[in-house]
Design a protein around this motif. Structure first.
Motif, PDB file in Angstrom:
ATOM      1  N   TYR A   1       0.830  -1.186   0.000  1.00  0.00           N
ATOM      2  CA  TYR A   1       0.000   0.000   0.000  1.00  0.00           C
ATOM      3  C   TYR A   1       0.872   1.246   0.000  1.00  0.00           C
ATOM      4  O   TYR A   1       2.012   1.232   0.452  1.00  0.00           O
ATOM      5  CB  TYR A   1      -0.881   0.049   1.256  1.00  0.00           C
TER       6      TYR A   1
ATOM      7  N   GLN B   1       0.449   5.458   1.131  1.00  0.00           N
ATOM      8  CA  GLN B   1      -0.411   6.378   1.858  1.00  0.00           C
ATOM      9  C   GLN B   1       0.167   7.776   1.806  1.00  0.00           C
ATOM     10  O   GLN B   1       1.310   7.987   2.233  1.00  0.00           O
ATOM     11  CB  GLN B   1      -0.568   5.923   3.313  1.00  0.00           C
TER      12      GLN B   1
ATOM     13  N   PHE C   1       4.461   7.215   2.190  1.00  0.00           N
ATOM     14  CA  PHE C   1       4.543   6.163   3.212  1.00  0.00           C
ATOM     15  C   PHE C   1       4.100   4.864   2.542  1.00  0.00           C
ATOM     16  O   PHE C   1       2.998   4.794   1.976  1.00  0.00           O
ATOM     17  CB  PHE C   1       3.635   6.530   4.386  1.00  0.00           C
TER      18      PHE C   1
ATOM     19  N   ILE D   1       3.481   0.707   3.004  1.00  0.00           N
ATOM     20  CA  ILE D   1       3.267  -0.287   4.059  1.00  0.00           C
ATOM     21  C   ILE D   1       2.777  -1.581   3.427  1.00  0.00           C
ATOM     22  O   ILE D   1       2.056  -1.565   2.431  1.00  0.00           O
ATOM     23  CB  ILE D   1       2.279   0.246   5.130  1.00  0.00           C
TER      24      ILE D   1
ATOM     25  N   GLY E   1       2.929  -4.532   8.282  1.00  0.00           N
ATOM     26  CA  GLY E   1       4.270  -4.098   8.636  1.00  0.00           C
ATOM     27  C   GLY E   1       4.199  -2.740   9.299  1.00  0.00           C
ATOM     28  O   GLY E   1       3.131  -2.130   9.408  1.00  0.00           O
ATOM     29  N   SER E   2       5.357  -2.241   9.721  1.00  0.00           N
ATOM     30  CA  SER E   2       5.407  -0.965  10.438  1.00  0.00           C
ATOM     31  C   SER E   2       5.526   0.234   9.493  1.00  0.00           C
ATOM     32  O   SER E   2       5.466   1.368   9.928  1.00  0.00           O
ATOM     33  CB  SER E   2       6.570  -0.964  11.425  1.00  0.00           C
TER      34      SER E   2
ATOM     35  N   ARG F   1       8.810   5.191   5.441  1.00  0.00           N
ATOM     36  CA  ARG F   1       8.624   6.575   4.955  1.00  0.00           C
ATOM     37  C   ARG F   1       9.753   6.895   3.988  1.00  0.00           C
ATOM     38  O   ARG F   1      10.916   6.965   4.380  1.00  0.00           O
ATOM     39  CB  ARG F   1       8.617   7.566   6.116  1.00  0.00           C
TER      40      ARG F   1
END
Lengths: 116, 108
Positions: free
Chosen positions: A36, A38, A91, A93, A108-109, A112
């Motif tokens: 993804y 963001q 970002f 992820i 996941g965390s 960036r």
């Protein structure tokens, strides 16, 4: 519980270079990984779905030659942003699903990415 | 119109307050998920629902399939609950469709 480790958490790169982001499932086998993107204060946007051992399925509008996804094993998927541009700054992820038909997702965390 | 709508978009509460976040969806689903995203960006899956109600600590999630509506409740809210709460649904394609999120700020 299921854990997905994502690295790096932050990366700054120069325009024109490539950046690789890794997601590893630590205690389960992830047959499917989702990537993804963001933008600030926006919702997650699915970029692609990858299944272990096969080509990733990209969402409409996502350049497959720019965002290379490899899911070569049941515990590792990578996203490579090639020839990065400042507009790729975002970002990123990943999330994983343990097995076909499983509905639970582990995230996941996040990474960036800043392209300068 | 988005397939998944959340309300409110922003919410400020005082510590101890009871909080409700709502989610409505317009598509057929196999499951609904409530996710929590902290300021650093990491996402934690709070609940996955296909019917009824689930409770975990101070968090309660309910879903009404007929009305295509779900709520996330936080009892006795605390500043550490401050985060973005995201409703997402899984359809037949097994992909997640996300709401736009609710930004919660709990103050002392």
């Amino acid at each position: 519980g299921a854990v997905v480790s994502q690295h790096p958490s932050r990366v700054i790169c120069k325009s024109g270079t490539s950046v690789k982001i890794e997601c590893r499932s630590l205690d389960f086998q992830a047959t499917t990984m989702f990537w993804y993107r963001q933008f600030p204060k926006q919702s997650l946007m699915l970029m692609a779905t990858s299944n272990e051992g096969s080509k990733a399925t990209y969402e409409q509008g996502v350049e497959k030659d720019k965002f290379l996804i490899n899911h070569a094993s049941l515990t590792l998927s990578t996203l490579t942003v090639t020839s990065a541009h400042p507009e790729d700054s975002s970002f990123y992820i990943c999330s994983a699903r343990a097995r076909q038909g499983a509905q639970g997702y582990t995230f996941g965390s996040g990474t960036r990415l800043t392209v300068v | 119109k988005n397939e998944v709508e959340q309300s409110p978009q922003n919410l400020t509460a005082q510590e101890g307050e009871f909080i409700t976040i709502n989610c409505s969806y317009s598509v057929g689903i196999s499951a609904l998920h409530w996710l929590q995203q902290h300021p650093g960006g990491g996402i934690v899956s709070l609940f996955m629902l296909s019917s009824g109600k689930k409770k975990h600590g101070r968090l309660i999630a309910t879903i009404n399939i007929q009305e295509k509506h779900s709520s996330l409740h936080i009892t006795a809210s605390h500043p550490r609950d401050s985060a973005v709460y995201i409703c997402a649904v899984t359809g037949t394609a097994s992909k997640l469709t996300f709401g736009t999120g609710t930004r919660l700020q709990v103050t002392l």
